[in-house]
Structure formats: C-alpha cells, structure tokens
Design a protein around this motif. Structure first.
Motif, PDB file in Angstrom:
ATOM      1  N   TRP A  88     -42.787  29.590  12.384  1.00  0.00           N
ATOM      2  CA  TRP A  88     -42.552  31.088  12.369  1.00  0.00           C
ATOM      3  C   TRP A  88     -41.198  31.347  12.022  1.00  0.00           C
ATOM      4  CZ3 TRP A  88     -39.153  33.772  15.114  1.00  0.00           C
ATOM      5  CH2 TRP A  88     -39.176  34.969  15.225  1.00  0.00           C
ATOM      6  N   ARG A 109     -46.654  38.720   7.140  1.00  0.00           N
ATOM      7  CA  ARG A 109     -47.175  40.042   7.475  1.00  0.00           C
ATOM      8  C   ARG A 109     -47.203  41.320   6.528  1.00  0.00           C
ATOM      9  NH1 ARG A 109     -46.029  41.123  13.725  1.00  0.00           N
ATOM     10  NH2 ARG A 109     -45.055  42.881  12.482  1.00  0.00           N
ATOM     11  N   TYR A 112     -51.869  38.166   8.227  1.00  0.00           N
ATOM     12  CA  TYR A 112     -52.093  38.373  10.055  1.00  0.00           C
ATOM     13  C   TYR A 112     -51.653  39.618  10.442  1.00  0.00           C
ATOM     14  CZ  TYR A 112     -47.659  37.068  10.880  1.00  0.00           C
ATOM     15  OH  TYR A 112     -46.293  36.936  11.163  1.00  0.00           O
ATOM     16  N   LYS A 154     -44.511  30.746   8.599  1.00  0.00           N
ATOM     17  CA  LYS A 154     -44.968  32.192   8.877  1.00  0.00           C
ATOM     18  C   LYS A 154     -44.125  33.137   9.141  1.00  0.00           C
ATOM     19  CE  LYS A 154     -47.435  34.083  12.985  1.00  0.00           C
ATOM     20  NZ  LYS A 154     -47.851  34.063  14.081  1.00  0.00           N
ATOM     21  N   ASP A 170     -51.071  41.731  14.564  1.00  0.00           N
ATOM     22  CA  ASP A 170     -51.222  41.799  15.903  1.00  0.00           C
ATOM     23  C   ASP A 170     -52.392  42.905  16.581  1.00  0.00           C
ATOM     24  OD1 ASP A 170     -49.169  40.247  16.565  1.00  0.00           O
ATOM     25  OD2 ASP A 170     -47.557  41.770  16.788  1.00  0.00           O
TER      26      ASP A 170
HETATM   27  C1  GAL Z   1     -45.589  38.641  16.258  1.00  0.00           C
HETATM   28  C2  GAL Z   1     -46.627  37.990  15.303  1.00  0.00           C
HETATM   29  C3  GAL Z   1     -47.240  37.035  16.565  1.00  0.00           C
HETATM   30  C4  GAL Z   1     -46.364  36.120  16.913  1.00  0.00           C
HETATM   31  C5  GAL Z   1     -45.229  36.683  17.707  1.00  0.00           C
HETATM   32  C6  GAL Z   1     -44.144  35.924  18.240  1.00  0.00           C
HETATM   33  O1  GAL Z   1     -44.800  39.394  15.466  1.00  0.00           O
HETATM   34  O2  GAL Z   1     -47.549  38.878  15.005  1.00  0.00           O
HETATM   35  O3  GAL Z   1     -48.326  36.304  15.787  1.00  0.00           O
HETATM   36  O4  GAL Z   1     -45.924  35.141  15.985  1.00  0.00           O
HETATM   37  O5  GAL Z   1     -44.716  37.596  16.917  1.00  0.00           O
HETATM   38  O6  GAL Z   1     -43.114  36.620  18.724  1.00  0.00           O
END
Ligand code: GAL
Length: 714
Positions: free
Chosen positions: A302, A415, A429, A360, A431
């Motif tokens: 990530w 995203r 993807y 990611k 949230d």
């Molecule tokens: C969000 C994301 C989630 C996760 C999260 C971690 O922005 O959409 O899937 O990665 O951050 O902080």
C-alpha cells in the motif's frame, strides 16, 4: 475552401478567446473504425498523453472496417469564452451507457454528469474513481472526449431551440403529459478548454465500440497468472512475523494464496509517506520478501503518493512539487522526468528491486477536503485540475514502467484512473461497501475501460460474508481487504468450508480467466461486462409490462428498457447472477439461446426470465450453449513461469463449441515480442458422445499445457 475556413477560424481563435464560432468537425479515420475530430486548439496535455497509450493497430485492423456511425453534420462544435461546446445527436430509441465508473446506474440517458476524478460519495453525478469520458450508444457506436478537464455532460437532457426533433410545448394547467423534463435529442458536452480532441468509435455493435475504445487505449491489461489467484490484505500494523504466520495459516488450512498486501504499517510513517520500511515491524525487508517468495506468496505494498518531510526523497524532490500539500506531504509533479526519476526510483529501492510484486496506490482520487485544491499550481505548469484528472493514470503508467524495465509483470490496485488507462494492470477499489452497488460498478467497469473489485472486508453475518465472497470470486481480483478488520477467509466458521470451495474454484478457473484477460489485451473485450453487450440479450423484448420500468427516475429517456444492474457476463461464456444478503431466490434474465447451469450442466432456459433458489452454497452462474471452460487442478498457488499444468476442458450444451486458450510464460513481458499463442479448442457431440480437440502447441512458443481431458457437463 475547407482549409481556408479552418485557417481562418484558427486565426480568429488566436486573436480572441471570447469569439463565438461554430464548426462542423472534420473527421479523420485514424485507425479502422476510429475517427478523430479536432475542435479549436486542443491542449498539449490530455488523457491519452497522460496515459501514454499506443493504439493496438493489429487488434483494430483485425476488427475490420466500420461505417461512420452518425450524420457528420449532426455533430457540431463551438469554442467560446475559453470553452468548447460539443453537440452530438440522439435518436428516439437510443440508450446510453458508460460515462465512468458509476455505482448505481447503468443507463445514462437523461442524466447530467460532471466527469471529475473523486472518491465516490454515494451519488452518480460524475464524480468517481474513473470518470472516463466515453459513452456507448445502443445504436452501436461510442464517443470519447480526450480531455484532462472536468467535463460536463448533458446526456439527453438539454433541449435546443434548433432541434430537428423538438418536444412539443405542453400546458401544465390542463395536460397530464406535461413534463418538467421534456424530450431531448442530443448529448451536449462542455469542455473547459479552448479546444479538444474527440474520437468517434464505430460498431456495428456496442461491444465493437467498447473494443475499439480499449484498443485505442493500448488494449486491456494482461495480468500475470498469479494476479488471478487469491490475495489477502493484512491488518495495517502487522509485522513481518505476523505476515509469515498468516501465509503459513493459509497453507496449513488449505486456502489458496498468491499475494499478500501490506497496508500503511509497513512504512515507518504514513499519510504522508516515507516510502521506507518500518524498522521495528520489518527489520529485514530483503530477508522477509525472500522468505515469502519461498512460500510462493508475493507481496503488494500500500502507499499513497504524498511525500513526508521525513522521507529520504523529500529534499531531493523539493523543486518538483506542487504549491499545496496533502496531509502535509509534498505532491510530486510526475509530469516532469526528473521528479519521476526520484519518486519512482524510491518506489523501486528496497521494494521492487528486492522482489515486491506490486503496489496499491491509494488516495489519488479525492475528495476535495484533503486532496490538493484546484488553486494549487505545479512547476510543470499543468493545472491542479489536469493533475487531479490524471494522477492515478500516471501513477499506474510509471509503476508499470518500473516493472517493465525488469521484465516482470505486476498486478496491483489503484483508487483512480481515467480514459486511456485500459492497459494498466491495476484494479480499482474504494471504501464504499454496498454489495449491490459493487456489482453495478463491476458492470460499468466494462464500459469505462477499467477493472473493479467488489472487495470483501467484513460482514455482520456469515451469510453476508459468503455472498460477498462468492461475487468477489467472479471478479478481476479475488481479495479480502482486512486492513482494519483483520478478517481471514475462515473468519466465519459456519461458512468456512464454502469459502474455501469458492477460493478453490477461483484457482481451477485460472486458465479461463487468463485466456479472457488475453482477449481483453489483444481484442479489447472486457472480461467483466454488462448484459447489454451480449448477443441475444434483446433487452427491449423482455419488457412485457412497462410497470417494471422505473420511469420516474428516468423521465427523459423515451426508451423503455429495463436497467439490469445485478447480473453480468464474465468472460466469453459465463453469466453471473450474484445473491445478496437475505435473499433466498432471485430472477435471472437469460439471453436468447440455450443456457446451462455452471455447476451441473443442466439446462436452465432460453431467452427468458427464470427464478432460482440456489441455496447458500452457490452463486448462480450460467453457461452459454457450446460453452467451453478450461479448468486446472485447485492448487494453492498459481503455476510458476512456464510450469506445465493439466487441463480439464468442461463443455456445456449441444452446439459445437470453440475456444481460444491463451498461453505464454505467465510472468514476463516476452509476449510483447510474440512469445504467446492461442491454442484452438473445438468440442462437439458425436452421437451423444463428447469429441474434443486442441490444436498442437505452436513451435517456438511457450507451452504450459500438460495433459488435456474433456468433460461433458450435464
Ligand atoms: C484507505 C483504503 C483502504 C485502506 C486504508 C488504509 O484509503 O481505501 O483500503 O488501504 O486506506 O489506511
């Protein structure tokens, strides 16, 4: 004459930006069946430039010629007040699809959208993760606006006074037919720039127009085989030891696993990011990645792109960042080569170069409160708006480039994307977590040139968990995202066996998924797509009762068609009809032609609406007559590069079936140099007995296909 006219308008445009002029567009056929029109003075930076897409000429030529689908004089353009006004005709029975990754609607006629990269906030208003400025008409053509601006689209809502087919004024006092939204015969588009490049994509079918769009955008992505296995994203503060243990747990319990995603905690600091491993949680990154690879499990990391003042690149990149920060992190101007070298070099160091398989890429979408504002400036001179519309695209492009240099394929998550991004091996993807809307998004992803995963995170009940999991298995990325919940496939013991069986099915179907992605790549056919792209769907015919149609929400559209948002096509032969929490039965619309139950091979129906009660264990899936589904053994990990695998070719129905089975090494970019083949499969029934054949391996090409057996289903 024409030349003089263009010269004149061009000159006029240079001298005055507020001058109004109209222009019929000159359409140049740039690829078979694709016409480009230039209006005014297009900007130097647009979606295709940001993505770097190169049209797949071979794939487009293979599709053959098409007719220009509209009356040329019916398309008009005007540049005034620094903006471009476009008008396209609409006929009475035309429906429109596309216009980005929408979550609630599939039909777009009658809607007003501002196509704007953003986090989806529950309304289909154009603000979404991929606001692809591309629409497809039920008359079998497409229109793509190649602009990196916030584009306004009036998709059959605006009524021109010079309309050829104007609505009649009605008296509200006395006329029951009076409508606040009278009929419109056009699509009007406003691009806030002094010119734009527009593409018209020919048919004759809607699928042809979609294919042409994807091929113009570089062809669909081809993930590595392992990308189509199962992936688990672990809890955000997991340590190396936790992750190793988690991989072991999958192995011991017999659940497939191809890659694990680490969430923000792998970095020493996040939001903004250092891009450095956290020393306490991951003291030996190289050793850790190596140990995971030994277990046949890859790692995906990530990140968001916002650079912490404590990141080792913060100082070096300082001259190449925007005027505004995000979470106090600097935003690199990745349109500048020097900035890219530093930024993507950092992503490579101790990450890609030690074997990390992908990323990611989070937070490149919005929303307005935390992203850079539209008043931000960037050293390249690109506006904040242009950067917002393309940052996700460019991140995908340059990360893929890093892997390309090493001749290793990647498959990751992102995203935000936009037009021109079809070829990037990334899945969108978010949230938001509405299972039904996730399926609608999956349908729309096929119109928007992107991939979407209806990811599973957590659930209130075992039933919901299983239902979500079932849909996820029939999607581009089979994934649990447990960054917060810490869930595992076996979290709900009541359904752990069913979940395991579904995950195993995902692995068995890998040869099918892989071949379908190859068709996305070479032929532009989206692997996951709307029913309306399917021959014989005959949506219009199915409406027996207009009460079924939600006219209240779609009053502009005169087209009485049912909006199908809860079933979709997966690859050449499969129709998937997800079950949602609390449902015990559902209706499935089967297109014309015989359809068969995927699990049993039993006849299910033909051109009709069926009611099914699949039980909790099954997601309803149907196979077209003559359908061929190549399956492999349910291994726990994808086959390694060039590894031979035995295949069972499942065959459904009675019609002779044909299939192109794709083969290459599965992991490198050698296919770009021709190291690939489609093996031809033919299956038919001879005196009721199955007779199948597969063409010989192509000499000099990778051959990963072992023993082949054929199985008649049902
Ligand atoms: C969000 C994301 C989630 C996760 C999260 C971690 O922005 O959409 O899937 O990665 O951050 O902080």
């Amino acid at each position: 004459m024409n030349f003089l006219r263009y010269l004149l308008t061009g000159l006029l445009l240079l001298t005055s930006t507020s001058l109004v002029y109209s222009q019929n567009i000159k359409w140049l056929e740039v690829e078979p069946g694709i016409w480009k029109g230039i209006i005014g003075k297009p900007e130097n930076f647009d979606l295709l430039k940001a993505s770097g897409a190169v049209a797949v000429h071979q794939g487009l030529s293979d599709m053959g010629q098409a007719k220009f689908p509209l009356g040329e004089s019916d398309i008009t353009a005007k540049v005034t007040d620094g903006k471009t006004y476009l008008h396209f005709p609409l006929s009475q029975n035309e429906q429109l699809y596309g216009l980005g990754l929408n979550f609630k609607t599939v039909q777009q006629r009658g809607r007003i959208l501002t196509l704007h990269v953003d986090n989806y906030e529950g309304k289909d208003n154009g603000r979404t993760h991929s606001p692809t400025p591309f629409y497809i008409s039920s008359n079998g053509y497409g229109v793509f606006i190649n602009s990196a601006r916030y584009i306004q689209v009036y998709a059959g809502t605006a009524v021109r006074t010079d309309s050829k087919n104007p609505p009649i004024a009605q008296d509200r006092n006395t006329d029951d037919n009076w409508s606040a939204r009278p009929y419109s015969d056009g699509v009007d588009i406003l691009v806030p720039a002094q010119g734009v490049e527009v593409y018209v994509l020919g048919g004759p079918t809607m699928l042809d127009a979609v294919r042409r769009y994807n091929l113009l955008s570089g062809g669909g992505c081809l993930p590595p085989r392992w990308g189509l296995g199962f992936t688990q994203r672990v809890q955000r503060l997991s340590t190396a030891a936790d992750v190793l243990k988690e991989a072991d747990a999958f192995e011991e319990k017999g659940y497939p696993l191809d890659f694990i995603g680490l969430e923000p905690g792998w970095q020493s600091k996040s939001y903004p990011c250092t891009f450095e491993w956290d020393k306490s949680r991951f003291p030996d990154p190289r050793g850790f990645v190596g140990a995971m690879l030994k277990k046949n499990v890859r790692l995906n990391l990530w990140t968001n792109p916002y650079i912490s003042p404590e990141s080792p690149i913060a100082k070096i990149i300082a001259g190449y960042t925007g005027s505004h920060s995000v979470w106090v992190g600097a935003v690199a101007d990745i349109t500048i080569p020097e900035a890219r070298q530093v930024f993507f070099g950092e992503l490579s160091k101790n990450k890609i170069d030690i074997g990390v398989s992908g990323f990611k890429i989070d937070e490149v979408d919005g929303g307005d409160e935390y992203l850079w504002p539209d008043v931000a400036t960037f050293p390249s001179g690109h506006s904040a708006e242009q950067m917002r519309q393309t940052y996700g695209l460019m991140m995908q492009r340059y990360v893929t480039g890093q892997y390309h240099q090493l001749n290793r394929r990647t498959f990751g998550l992102v995203r935000a994307s936009n037009g021109g991004g079809s070829s990037f091996p990334f899945v969108i993807y978010n949230d938001y977590y509405n299972h039904r809307d996730f399926i609608t998004a999956l349908i729309n992803s096929g119109f928007a040139g992107v991939l979407w995963t209806p990811e599973v995170r957590d659930s209130k009940t075992a039933e919901e968990w299983l239902r979500r999991f079932q849909s996820n298995i029939f999607s581009p990325m089979a994934m649990i995202n447990a960054w917060e919940s810490g869930t595992k496939p076996w979290t709900f013991p009541e359904v752990a066996a069913q979940v395991k069986q579904m995950a195993a099915l995902r692995m068995q179907m890998m040869p099918y998924w892989y071949s379908e992605f190859a068709k996305y790549h070479f032929k532009g056919i989206p692997p996951f797509r709307s029913m309306v792209l399917e021959d014989g769907f005959g949506n219009h015919d199915l409406i027996k009762n207009t009460n079924d149609v939600n006219l209240k929400d779609y009053p502009y559209g005169r087209v009485i068609t049912q909006e199908v948002k809860d079933q979709y096509m997966a690859g050449q032969y499969l129709l998937v009809a997800p079950m949602f929490n609390g449902e015990t039965s559902r209706k499935v619309i089967l297109p014309k032609g015989n359809w068969y139950d995927f699990y049993t091979g039993k006849y299910a129906g033909n051109g009709e609406v069926i009611s099914v009660m699949p039980g909790l264990d099954k997601i309803p899936v149907y196979v077209k007559d003559g359908g061929i589904i190549p399956m492999m053994p349910a291994t726990l990990h994808a086959p390694k590069a060039n590894e031979k695998v035995d295949l069972e070719i499942r065959y459904y129905g009675n019609k002779p079936g044909y299939y192109l089975l794709y083969d290459d090494d599965g992991e490198t970019f050698e296919y770009e140099k021709g190291a690939w083949s489609f093996r031809k499969i033919k299956v038919e029934l001879k005196k009721g007995k199955i007779a199948g054949e597969i063409s010989a391996p192509v000499k000099g090409k990778p051959n990963t296909i072992g023993k082949v057996t054929f199985k008649k289903m049902g």
